[in-house]
Write a protein that holds these residues in place. Sequence first.
Motif, short mmCIF file in Angstrom:
data_model
loop_
_atom_site.label_atom_id
_atom_site.label_comp_id
_atom_site.label_asym_id
_atom_site.label_seq_id
_atom_site.Cartn_x
_atom_site.Cartn_y
_atom_site.Cartn_z
N ARG A 4 -2.43 -27.05 -6.33
CA ARG A 4 -3.71 -27.48 -5.80
C ARG A 4 -4.35 -26.30 -5.09
O ARG A 4 -4.09 -26.03 -3.93
CB ARG A 4 -3.53 -28.65 -4.84
CG ARG A 4 -3.02 -29.87 -5.60
CD ARG A 4 -3.39 -31.12 -4.90
NE ARG A 4 -3.13 -32.26 -5.75
CZ ARG A 4 -3.55 -33.48 -5.49
NH1 ARG A 4 -4.23 -33.71 -4.41
NH2 ARG A 4 -3.28 -34.48 -6.30
N SER A 6 -7.46 -24.46 -3.52
CA SER A 6 -8.80 -24.75 -3.02
C SER A 6 -9.78 -23.77 -3.62
O SER A 6 -9.44 -22.67 -4.00
CB SER A 6 -8.85 -24.65 -1.49
OG SER A 6 -8.76 -23.31 -1.08
N GLU A 86 -8.83 -37.88 -12.09
CA GLU A 86 -7.99 -36.81 -11.52
C GLU A 86 -8.84 -35.60 -11.12
O GLU A 86 -8.64 -35.01 -10.05
CB GLU A 86 -6.93 -36.40 -12.55
CG GLU A 86 -5.91 -37.49 -12.84
CD GLU A 86 -5.11 -37.22 -14.10
OE1 GLU A 86 -5.33 -36.16 -14.73
OE2 GLU A 86 -4.26 -38.07 -14.46
N ARG A 90 -9.80 -34.15 -7.18
CA ARG A 90 -9.60 -32.78 -6.73
C ARG A 90 -10.91 -32.15 -6.24
O ARG A 90 -10.96 -31.53 -5.17
CB ARG A 90 -9.00 -31.92 -7.86
CG ARG A 90 -7.52 -32.17 -8.12
CD ARG A 90 -6.95 -31.10 -9.04
NE ARG A 90 -7.52 -31.21 -10.39
CZ ARG A 90 -6.99 -31.92 -11.37
NH1 ARG A 90 -5.91 -32.64 -11.17
NH2 ARG A 90 -7.56 -31.95 -12.57
N LYS A 93 -12.17 -32.92 -2.84
CA LYS A 93 -11.45 -32.26 -1.75
C LYS A 93 -11.83 -30.78 -1.64
O LYS A 93 -11.33 -30.08 -0.77
CB LYS A 93 -9.94 -32.35 -1.98
CG LYS A 93 -9.38 -33.76 -1.96
CD LYS A 93 -7.89 -33.71 -2.29
CE LYS A 93 -7.29 -35.11 -2.38
NZ LYS A 93 -5.86 -35.05 -2.78
N GLU A 95 -11.27 -28.70 -4.22
CA GLU A 95 -10.31 -27.98 -5.06
C GLU A 95 -10.92 -27.70 -6.43
O GLU A 95 -11.98 -28.20 -6.78
CB GLU A 95 -9.03 -28.80 -5.21
CG GLU A 95 -8.31 -29.04 -3.88
CD GLU A 95 -7.17 -30.04 -3.99
OE1 GLU A 95 -6.94 -30.54 -5.12
OE2 GLU A 95 -6.54 -30.33 -2.97
N PRO A 99 -5.84 -28.30 -12.02
CA PRO A 99 -4.81 -27.55 -11.31
C PRO A 99 -4.44 -26.28 -12.06
O PRO A 99 -4.33 -26.29 -13.29
CB PRO A 99 -3.63 -28.53 -11.26
CG PRO A 99 -3.87 -29.48 -12.38
CD PRO A 99 -5.35 -29.61 -12.49
#
Length: 415
Positions: A4, A6, A86, A90, A93, A95, A99
Amino acid sequence: MSQRVSRRGFITGASALAGAVAGAAAIGTSACSTEEKQSKDHVVDFHGAHQAGITTKQQDRLHFAAFDVISDSREDLADLLQTWTEMARRMSKGELAEPGAMEEVGQASVPGDSGEAYDLPASNLTITVGFGPSLFDQRFGLASAKPKELKDLPHFAGDMTRAEISRGDLCIQACADDPQVAVHAVRNLARVGTGVVEVRWSQLGFGHASATTKGQQTPRNLFGFKDGTNNVKAEDQDVLDQYIWVNNTNSWFDGGTYLIARRIRMLIENWDRQVLREQEATFGREKRTGAPLGAEDEFDALPLDASDEQGNPLVPLDAHSRLASPVENSGHHMLRRAYNFTDGSDGFGHLDAGLFFIAIVASPEKTFIPIQSKLAKKDKLNEYVRYESSSIFALPPGLKDENDWWGRTLFEQTA
Protein backbone atom coordinates in the motif's frame (compact mmCIF):
# COMPACT_ATOMS: atom_id res chain seq x y z
CA MET A 1 8.23 -1.93 -0.03
CA SER A 2 4.68 -2.02 1.31
CA GLN A 3 1.95 -3.10 -1.06
CA ARG A 4 0.00 0.00 0.00
CA VAL A 5 2.07 2.86 -1.33
CA SER A 6 0.75 6.34 -0.64
CA ARG A 7 0.69 8.78 -3.53
CA ARG A 8 3.05 10.97 -1.55
CA GLY A 9 5.12 8.11 -0.18
CA PHE A 10 6.30 6.59 -3.45
CA ILE A 11 8.26 9.71 -4.46
CA THR A 12 10.08 9.91 -1.15
CA GLY A 13 13.71 8.85 -1.63
CA ALA A 14 16.61 9.03 0.77
CA SER A 15 17.67 12.50 -0.31
CA ALA A 16 14.14 13.86 -0.16
CA LEU A 17 13.67 12.38 3.28
CA ALA A 18 16.95 13.89 4.49
CA GLY A 19 15.92 17.29 3.20
CA ALA A 20 12.53 17.03 4.82
CA VAL A 21 13.99 16.03 8.16
CA ALA A 22 16.51 18.87 8.03
CA GLY A 23 13.78 21.34 7.20
CA ALA A 24 11.57 20.02 9.96
CA ALA A 25 14.38 20.30 12.48
CA ALA A 26 14.94 23.91 11.45
CA ILE A 27 11.36 24.86 12.31
CA GLY A 28 11.08 22.58 15.31
CA THR A 29 8.44 20.16 14.02
CA SER A 30 8.26 16.66 12.57
CA ALA A 31 7.79 16.21 8.82
CA CYS A 32 6.35 12.77 9.41
CA SER A 33 3.71 13.95 11.86
CA THR A 34 2.74 16.79 9.53
CA GLU A 35 2.21 14.33 6.68
CA GLU A 36 0.15 12.04 8.92
CA LYS A 37 -2.00 14.92 10.13
CA GLN A 38 -2.58 16.13 6.59
CA SER A 39 -3.57 12.62 5.52
CA LYS A 40 -6.02 12.23 8.39
CA ASP A 41 -7.53 15.66 7.75
CA HIS A 42 -8.20 14.91 4.08
CA VAL A 43 -9.51 11.32 4.14
CA VAL A 44 -13.22 10.43 4.20
CA ASP A 45 -14.14 7.05 5.65
CA PHE A 46 -14.93 4.66 2.79
CA HIS A 47 -17.07 2.28 4.89
CA GLY A 48 -20.40 2.75 6.61
CA ALA A 49 -24.13 2.09 6.45
CA HIS A 50 -24.39 4.38 3.40
CA GLN A 51 -21.97 5.19 0.61
CA ALA A 52 -19.64 8.13 1.08
CA GLY A 53 -20.35 11.08 -1.21
CA ILE A 54 -24.03 11.43 -0.30
CA THR A 55 -24.24 13.21 3.04
CA THR A 56 -20.48 13.82 3.09
CA LYS A 57 -19.57 17.50 3.45
CA GLN A 58 -19.77 18.56 -0.17
CA GLN A 59 -16.38 18.93 -1.80
CA ASP A 60 -15.46 21.64 -4.28
CA ARG A 61 -15.01 19.52 -7.42
CA LEU A 62 -16.90 16.80 -9.27
CA HIS A 63 -16.20 14.29 -12.02
CA PHE A 64 -19.37 12.37 -12.86
CA ALA A 65 -19.36 9.60 -15.47
CA ALA A 66 -21.97 7.19 -16.80
CA PHE A 67 -21.00 3.88 -18.41
CA ASP A 68 -22.56 1.30 -20.70
CA VAL A 69 -21.67 -2.34 -20.00
CA ILE A 70 -20.47 -3.83 -23.30
CA SER A 71 -19.85 -7.36 -22.02
CA ASP A 72 -22.79 -9.75 -21.62
CA SER A 73 -21.02 -11.73 -18.92
CA ARG A 74 -22.42 -11.58 -15.40
CA GLU A 75 -19.03 -12.73 -14.11
CA ASP A 76 -17.23 -9.90 -15.93
CA LEU A 77 -19.57 -7.35 -14.35
CA ALA A 78 -19.20 -8.76 -10.84
CA ASP A 79 -15.41 -8.93 -11.22
CA LEU A 80 -15.28 -5.33 -12.40
CA LEU A 81 -17.37 -4.09 -9.47
CA GLN A 82 -15.05 -5.88 -7.07
CA THR A 83 -12.01 -4.37 -8.77
CA TRP A 84 -13.58 -0.90 -8.75
CA THR A 85 -14.30 -1.24 -5.04
CA GLU A 86 -10.74 -2.24 -4.22
CA MET A 87 -9.30 0.61 -6.28
CA ALA A 88 -11.72 3.18 -4.88
CA ARG A 89 -10.95 2.08 -1.33
CA ARG A 90 -7.25 2.71 -1.96
CA MET A 91 -7.63 6.00 -3.83
CA SER A 92 -9.95 7.35 -1.11
CA LYS A 93 -7.05 6.92 1.32
CA GLY A 94 -4.65 8.75 -0.98
CA GLU A 95 -2.98 5.56 -2.17
CA LEU A 96 -2.17 4.43 -5.69
CA ALA A 97 -5.00 2.97 -7.77
CA GLU A 98 -3.38 -0.48 -7.74
CA PRO A 99 -1.00 -1.97 -5.17
CA GLY A 100 2.58 -1.95 -6.33
CA ALA A 101 1.66 0.31 -9.25
CA MET A 102 5.12 1.89 -9.25
CA GLU A 103 7.17 -1.05 -7.99
CA GLU A 104 9.59 -2.51 -10.49
CA VAL A 105 7.61 -1.34 -13.48
CA GLY A 106 9.64 -2.15 -16.54
CA GLN A 107 9.92 0.13 -19.54
CA ALA A 108 7.77 -2.29 -21.53
CA SER A 109 5.07 -2.53 -18.82
CA VAL A 110 1.94 -0.41 -18.39
CA PRO A 111 1.87 1.34 -14.97
CA GLY A 112 -1.01 0.38 -12.70
CA ASP A 113 -1.75 4.05 -12.00
CA SER A 114 -1.99 6.89 -14.51
CA GLY A 115 0.19 9.07 -12.30
CA GLU A 116 -1.32 12.55 -12.27
CA ALA A 117 -2.21 12.36 -8.56
CA TYR A 118 1.00 10.69 -7.29
CA ASP A 119 2.08 13.59 -5.10
CA LEU A 120 -1.36 14.85 -4.05
CA PRO A 121 -3.22 14.13 -0.79
CA ALA A 122 -6.58 12.34 -0.79
CA SER A 123 -8.33 15.76 -0.87
CA ASN A 124 -11.48 14.33 0.79
CA LEU A 125 -12.09 12.13 -2.24
CA THR A 126 -15.33 10.17 -2.24
CA ILE A 127 -16.29 7.69 -4.96
CA THR A 128 -19.96 6.73 -5.19
CA VAL A 129 -21.34 4.08 -7.55
CA GLY A 130 -24.86 3.67 -8.93
CA PHE A 131 -26.84 1.26 -11.11
CA GLY A 132 -29.08 2.48 -13.94
CA PRO A 133 -32.44 0.99 -15.00
CA SER A 134 -30.88 -0.60 -18.09
CA LEU A 135 -28.51 -2.72 -15.96
CA PHE A 136 -31.53 -4.75 -14.84
CA ASP A 137 -32.45 -6.13 -18.25
CA GLN A 138 -31.94 -9.81 -19.16
CA ARG A 139 -28.17 -9.71 -19.71
CA PHE A 140 -26.98 -10.36 -16.15
CA GLY A 141 -29.88 -12.07 -14.40
CA LEU A 142 -30.60 -9.04 -12.21
CA ALA A 143 -34.13 -8.23 -13.41
CA SER A 144 -35.89 -9.81 -10.45
CA ALA A 145 -34.04 -7.50 -8.05
CA LYS A 146 -34.70 -4.22 -9.86
CA PRO A 147 -35.89 -1.52 -7.41
CA LYS A 148 -39.50 -0.69 -8.13
CA GLU A 149 -38.91 3.04 -8.71
CA LEU A 150 -35.77 2.63 -10.84
CA LYS A 151 -37.36 3.79 -14.09
CA ASP A 152 -36.29 6.36 -16.65
CA LEU A 153 -37.67 9.73 -15.62
CA PRO A 154 -40.71 11.02 -17.51
CA HIS A 155 -40.43 13.85 -20.00
CA PHE A 156 -41.16 17.09 -18.18
CA ALA A 157 -42.62 20.15 -19.87
CA GLY A 158 -39.85 22.14 -21.52
CA ASP A 159 -37.25 19.35 -21.43
CA MET A 160 -34.75 19.43 -24.30
CA THR A 161 -32.88 16.29 -23.29
CA ARG A 162 -30.10 14.83 -25.40
CA ALA A 163 -29.75 11.04 -25.46
CA GLU A 164 -25.97 11.17 -25.74
CA ILE A 165 -25.64 12.78 -22.28
CA SER A 166 -28.44 10.88 -20.54
CA ARG A 167 -28.89 7.50 -18.82
CA GLY A 168 -26.35 4.67 -18.52
CA ASP A 169 -25.94 1.20 -16.98
CA LEU A 170 -23.56 2.41 -14.26
CA CYS A 171 -22.43 5.72 -12.83
CA ILE A 172 -19.44 6.91 -10.86
CA GLN A 173 -19.57 10.14 -8.87
CA ALA A 174 -16.12 11.28 -7.77
CA CYS A 175 -15.99 14.36 -5.53
CA ALA A 176 -12.83 15.94 -4.13
CA ASP A 177 -11.38 19.29 -3.12
CA ASP A 178 -8.79 18.99 -5.91
CA PRO A 179 -10.05 18.57 -9.51
CA GLN A 180 -7.03 16.47 -10.45
CA VAL A 181 -7.82 13.95 -7.71
CA ALA A 182 -11.44 13.61 -8.86
CA VAL A 183 -10.46 13.21 -12.53
CA HIS A 184 -7.74 10.72 -11.59
CA ALA A 185 -10.26 8.52 -9.79
CA VAL A 186 -12.68 8.23 -12.72
CA ARG A 187 -9.86 7.93 -15.24
CA ASN A 188 -8.33 4.93 -13.51
CA LEU A 189 -11.64 3.16 -12.93
CA ALA A 190 -12.53 3.63 -16.59
CA ARG A 191 -9.06 2.38 -17.59
CA VAL A 192 -9.43 -0.98 -15.85
CA GLY A 193 -12.96 -1.33 -17.21
CA THR A 194 -11.76 -1.57 -20.80
CA GLY A 195 -13.53 -4.44 -22.54
CA VAL A 196 -16.30 -4.59 -19.96
CA VAL A 197 -17.62 -1.01 -19.91
CA GLU A 198 -17.24 2.12 -21.98
CA VAL A 199 -17.92 5.72 -21.02
CA ARG A 200 -21.31 6.89 -22.24
CA TRP A 201 -21.00 10.51 -21.04
CA SER A 202 -19.32 12.52 -18.32
CA GLN A 203 -19.48 15.91 -16.65
CA LEU A 204 -17.01 18.01 -14.68
CA GLY A 205 -18.26 20.36 -11.98
CA PHE A 206 -16.75 23.07 -9.80
CA GLY A 207 -17.68 25.42 -6.99
CA HIS A 208 -20.20 23.10 -5.33
CA ALA A 209 -23.63 24.71 -5.64
CA SER A 210 -25.16 23.28 -2.46
CA ALA A 211 -24.18 22.65 1.14
CA THR A 212 -24.69 19.24 2.78
CA THR A 213 -23.59 20.05 6.35
CA LYS A 214 -24.65 22.81 8.70
CA GLY A 215 -21.10 24.10 8.98
CA GLN A 216 -20.90 24.97 5.29
CA GLN A 217 -21.77 28.40 3.96
CA THR A 218 -24.49 28.36 1.32
CA PRO A 219 -22.70 28.63 -2.06
CA ARG A 220 -23.85 30.56 -5.12
CA ASN A 221 -24.86 29.37 -8.56
CA LEU A 222 -23.78 31.02 -11.81
CA PHE A 223 -26.80 33.34 -11.68
CA GLY A 224 -25.20 34.81 -8.55
CA PHE A 225 -27.83 33.57 -6.09
CA LYS A 226 -27.31 31.44 -3.02
CA ASP A 227 -28.39 27.94 -3.99
CA GLY A 228 -30.00 25.33 -1.77
CA THR A 229 -30.44 27.38 1.41
CA ASN A 230 -32.91 24.85 2.82
CA ASN A 231 -31.07 21.77 1.58
CA VAL A 232 -31.21 18.63 3.72
CA LYS A 233 -28.10 18.47 5.89
CA ALA A 234 -26.13 15.48 7.18
CA GLU A 235 -27.24 16.39 10.71
CA ASP A 236 -30.97 16.13 9.85
CA GLN A 237 -31.20 12.45 10.75
CA ASP A 238 -35.00 12.25 10.93
CA VAL A 239 -35.38 13.88 7.51
CA LEU A 240 -32.72 11.61 6.03
CA ASP A 241 -34.44 8.50 7.36
CA GLN A 242 -37.81 9.57 6.00
CA TYR A 243 -36.95 11.13 2.64
CA ILE A 244 -33.43 10.05 1.62
CA TRP A 245 -32.63 6.47 2.70
CA VAL A 246 -34.52 3.47 1.31
CA ASN A 247 -35.72 1.29 4.19
CA ASN A 248 -37.82 -1.81 4.84
CA THR A 249 -37.65 -3.34 1.35
CA ASN A 250 -36.12 -6.55 2.73
CA SER A 251 -33.72 -6.54 -0.22
CA TRP A 252 -30.18 -5.65 -1.25
CA PHE A 253 -31.34 -2.02 -1.64
CA ASP A 254 -32.03 -1.27 2.04
CA GLY A 255 -29.74 1.56 3.07
CA GLY A 256 -29.43 2.73 -0.53
CA THR A 257 -31.10 5.63 -2.31
CA TYR A 258 -31.87 7.06 -5.74
CA LEU A 259 -29.67 9.62 -7.51
CA ILE A 260 -31.16 11.84 -10.18
CA ALA A 261 -28.83 13.83 -12.44
CA ARG A 262 -29.97 16.67 -14.69
CA ARG A 263 -27.67 18.94 -16.72
CA ILE A 264 -29.28 22.39 -16.62
CA ARG A 265 -27.92 24.86 -19.17
CA MET A 266 -28.22 28.44 -17.94
CA LEU A 267 -28.96 31.07 -20.57
CA ILE A 268 -26.35 33.37 -19.08
CA GLU A 269 -26.58 36.17 -21.64
CA ASN A 270 -30.37 36.48 -21.26
CA TRP A 271 -30.09 36.49 -17.48
CA ASP A 272 -27.36 39.11 -17.39
CA ARG A 273 -29.65 41.59 -19.17
CA GLN A 274 -32.36 41.40 -16.50
CA VAL A 275 -32.76 44.10 -13.84
CA LEU A 276 -32.25 43.14 -10.21
CA ARG A 277 -35.98 43.30 -9.43
CA GLU A 278 -36.69 40.71 -12.12
CA GLN A 279 -33.87 38.45 -10.95
CA GLU A 280 -34.97 38.53 -7.31
CA ALA A 281 -38.62 37.92 -8.24
CA THR A 282 -37.53 34.85 -10.24
CA PHE A 283 -35.89 33.24 -7.21
CA GLY A 284 -38.08 34.84 -4.51
CA ARG A 285 -34.94 35.82 -2.59
CA GLU A 286 -32.61 38.80 -2.23
CA LYS A 287 -29.53 38.35 -4.37
CA ARG A 288 -26.99 39.75 -1.90
CA THR A 289 -28.14 38.14 1.36
CA GLY A 290 -30.18 35.16 0.19
CA ALA A 291 -33.04 36.22 2.48
CA PRO A 292 -36.59 35.49 1.28
CA LEU A 293 -38.31 38.56 -0.14
CA GLY A 294 -40.02 40.24 2.79
CA ALA A 295 -37.69 38.66 5.36
CA GLU A 296 -34.33 39.65 6.85
CA ASP A 297 -32.15 36.54 7.16
CA GLU A 298 -31.23 33.85 4.66
CA PHE A 299 -32.64 31.11 6.87
CA ASP A 300 -35.91 32.86 7.75
CA ALA A 301 -39.03 30.97 6.72
CA LEU A 302 -40.50 31.94 3.37
CA PRO A 303 -43.35 34.43 4.05
CA LEU A 304 -45.63 32.61 1.65
CA ASP A 305 -48.83 34.22 2.97
CA ALA A 306 -47.51 37.80 3.13
CA SER A 307 -48.49 40.47 0.60
CA ASP A 308 -47.43 44.03 -0.23
CA GLU A 309 -49.65 47.11 -0.01
CA GLN A 310 -51.17 46.30 -3.40
CA GLY A 311 -52.04 42.77 -2.31
CA ASN A 312 -49.33 41.08 -4.34
CA PRO A 313 -47.51 38.15 -2.70
CA LEU A 314 -44.08 39.17 -1.40
CA VAL A 315 -42.77 35.87 -2.74
CA PRO A 316 -44.31 35.64 -6.24
CA LEU A 317 -46.48 32.65 -7.03
CA ASP A 318 -44.11 31.58 -9.80
CA ALA A 319 -40.90 32.13 -7.78
CA HIS A 320 -38.54 29.17 -7.73
CA SER A 321 -38.12 29.15 -3.94
CA ARG A 322 -41.89 29.02 -3.39
CA LEU A 323 -42.55 26.21 -5.85
CA ALA A 324 -39.63 24.08 -4.59
CA SER A 325 -40.35 24.63 -0.89
CA PRO A 326 -41.28 21.57 1.21
CA VAL A 327 -44.20 23.66 2.55
CA GLU A 328 -45.66 23.72 -0.97
CA ASN A 329 -44.89 20.04 -1.60
CA SER A 330 -46.55 18.14 1.27
CA GLY A 331 -43.38 18.40 3.36
CA HIS A 332 -41.21 16.40 0.94
CA HIS A 333 -37.45 17.00 0.94
CA MET A 334 -34.63 16.09 -1.41
CA LEU A 335 -30.89 16.14 -0.82
CA ARG A 336 -29.08 18.30 -3.37
CA ARG A 337 -25.42 17.78 -4.41
CA ALA A 338 -25.33 20.22 -7.32
CA TYR A 339 -22.24 21.65 -9.03
CA ASN A 340 -21.64 24.58 -11.34
CA PHE A 341 -20.16 23.80 -14.74
CA THR A 342 -18.82 25.64 -17.74
CA ASP A 343 -17.85 23.85 -20.94
CA GLY A 344 -16.53 26.80 -22.94
CA SER A 345 -18.71 28.54 -25.52
CA ASP A 346 -21.16 27.22 -28.06
CA GLY A 347 -21.04 27.94 -31.78
CA PHE A 348 -22.91 31.23 -31.27
CA GLY A 349 -20.47 32.74 -28.80
CA HIS A 350 -22.69 32.02 -25.80
CA LEU A 351 -21.29 30.59 -22.59
CA ASP A 352 -22.07 26.88 -22.31
CA ALA A 353 -22.53 26.86 -18.55
CA GLY A 354 -25.03 26.07 -15.86
CA LEU A 355 -25.86 23.72 -13.05
CA PHE A 356 -25.23 19.98 -12.96
CA PHE A 357 -28.12 19.18 -10.66
CA ILE A 358 -27.92 16.05 -8.51
CA ALA A 359 -30.91 15.17 -6.34
CA ILE A 360 -30.96 12.23 -3.93
CA VAL A 361 -34.28 10.84 -2.71
CA ALA A 362 -35.77 7.67 -1.26
CA SER A 363 -38.78 7.88 -3.57
CA PRO A 364 -38.59 9.58 -6.99
CA GLU A 365 -42.33 8.98 -7.49
CA LYS A 366 -43.32 10.72 -4.25
CA THR A 367 -40.70 13.45 -4.12
CA PHE A 368 -38.73 14.37 -7.21
CA ILE A 369 -41.24 13.75 -9.99
CA PRO A 370 -44.14 15.74 -8.44
CA ILE A 371 -41.86 18.65 -7.53
CA GLN A 372 -40.17 18.76 -10.94
CA SER A 373 -43.52 18.48 -12.71
CA LYS A 374 -44.72 21.56 -10.86
CA LEU A 375 -41.51 23.47 -11.55
CA ALA A 376 -41.61 22.55 -15.23
CA LYS A 377 -45.06 24.09 -15.63
CA LYS A 378 -44.94 27.14 -13.35
CA ASP A 379 -41.37 28.15 -12.47
CA LYS A 380 -40.37 31.59 -13.78
CA LEU A 381 -36.78 30.32 -13.81
CA ASN A 382 -37.66 28.25 -16.88
CA GLU A 383 -37.28 31.42 -18.97
CA TYR A 384 -33.55 31.32 -18.26
CA VAL A 385 -32.63 27.61 -18.22
CA ARG A 386 -32.72 24.58 -20.49
CA TYR A 387 -32.89 21.00 -19.18
CA GLU A 388 -30.50 19.06 -21.42
CA SER A 389 -30.09 15.65 -19.76
CA SER A 390 -31.97 13.23 -17.56
CA SER A 391 -30.66 10.21 -15.66
CA ILE A 392 -31.54 8.10 -12.63
CA PHE A 393 -29.43 5.57 -10.75
CA ALA A 394 -29.92 3.33 -7.72
CA LEU A 395 -27.09 3.86 -5.24
CA PRO A 396 -26.48 0.62 -3.32
CA PRO A 397 -25.93 0.80 0.46
CA GLY A 398 -22.55 1.38 2.02
CA LEU A 399 -19.80 -1.17 2.47
CA LYS A 400 -19.38 -2.75 5.88
CA ASP A 401 -15.70 -3.76 5.80
CA GLU A 402 -12.60 -4.38 3.68
CA ASN A 403 -14.08 -7.57 2.19
CA ASP A 404 -17.31 -5.97 0.98
CA TRP A 405 -17.83 -4.70 -2.56
CA TRP A 406 -20.35 -2.67 -4.53
CA GLY A 407 -23.21 -4.88 -5.64
CA ARG A 408 -22.27 -7.92 -3.54
CA THR A 409 -25.72 -8.26 -1.95
CA LEU A 410 -27.40 -7.67 -5.33
CA PHE A 411 -25.47 -10.55 -6.91
CA GLU A 412 -26.07 -12.77 -3.89
CA GLN A 413 -29.82 -12.09 -4.01
CA THR A 414 -29.98 -13.04 -7.72
CA ALA A 415 -27.63 -16.03 -7.59
